[in-house]
Design a protein around this motif. Sequence first.
Motif, PDB file in Angstrom:
ATOM      1  N   GLN A  49      30.475  38.389  36.047  1.00 54.64           N
ATOM      2  CA  GLN A  49      30.801  39.052  37.305  1.00 54.64           C
ATOM      3  C   GLN A  49      32.205  39.632  37.211  1.00 54.64           C
ATOM      4  N   CYS A  50      32.374  40.842  37.740  1.00 53.68           N
ATOM      5  CA  CYS A  50      33.717  41.423  37.793  1.00 53.68           C
ATOM      6  C   CYS A  50      33.822  42.270  39.050  1.00 53.68           C
ATOM      7  N   SER A  51      35.052  42.580  39.417  1.00 47.88           N
ATOM      8  CA  SER A  51      35.298  43.317  40.648  1.00 47.88           C
ATOM      9  C   SER A  51      34.855  44.776  40.488  1.00 47.88           C
ATOM     10  N   GLY A  52      34.635  45.425  41.613  1.00 48.06           N
ATOM     11  CA  GLY A  52      34.275  46.843  41.603  1.00 48.06           C
ATOM     12  C   GLY A  52      35.364  47.697  40.990  1.00 48.06           C
ATOM     13  N   ARG A  53      36.612  47.318  41.204  1.00 49.66           N
ATOM     14  CA  ARG A  53      37.738  48.082  40.647  1.00 49.66           C
ATOM     15  C   ARG A  53      37.725  48.013  39.122  1.00 49.66           C
ATOM     16  N   LEU A  54      37.462  46.838  38.571  1.00 50.15           N
ATOM     17  CA  LEU A  54      37.388  46.708  37.113  1.00 50.15           C
ATOM     18  C   LEU A  54      36.231  47.536  36.574  1.00 50.15           C
ATOM     19  N   LYS A  55      35.087  47.517  37.259  1.00 54.81           N
ATOM     20  CA  LYS A  55      33.940  48.325  36.825  1.00 54.81           C
ATOM     21  C   LYS A  55      34.298  49.802  36.809  1.00 54.81           C
TER      22      LYS A  55
END
Length: 111
Positions: A59-65
């Motif tokens: 799982q990762c944040s939308g900003r990282l994506k």
Amino acid sequence: MSVEHLSPEAMAALVDGELSSRAEHRAKVHLVHCGECRAEVQLQRKAAALVRSMDADVQCSGRLKQKLAAIPQMVEEARPAAHFGVDGCRRPESIVDAVDLALRKLQRRQK
């Protein structure tokens, strides 16, 4: 005699199979002669294999994506600049380009 080691980026690209065949050959020749880099590449290969073998959702944040998704475009935009040296001079991309540059220089000198 000093030994220039492979950069961490070059090691990662080698492990990931992202180097050109020429760069891969140079890196492998270096690894034959440099045990320190060879050991580091082996560690990176083990780490990459471990990550690939994991069966967990990451799982990762939308900003990282968003940042990760922008990388290919950033690389593409930076690619033309790779054909210029630190001094700002254009570097030939191929043998044909090198011959063309040499002919242009000769023509300028003859004028």
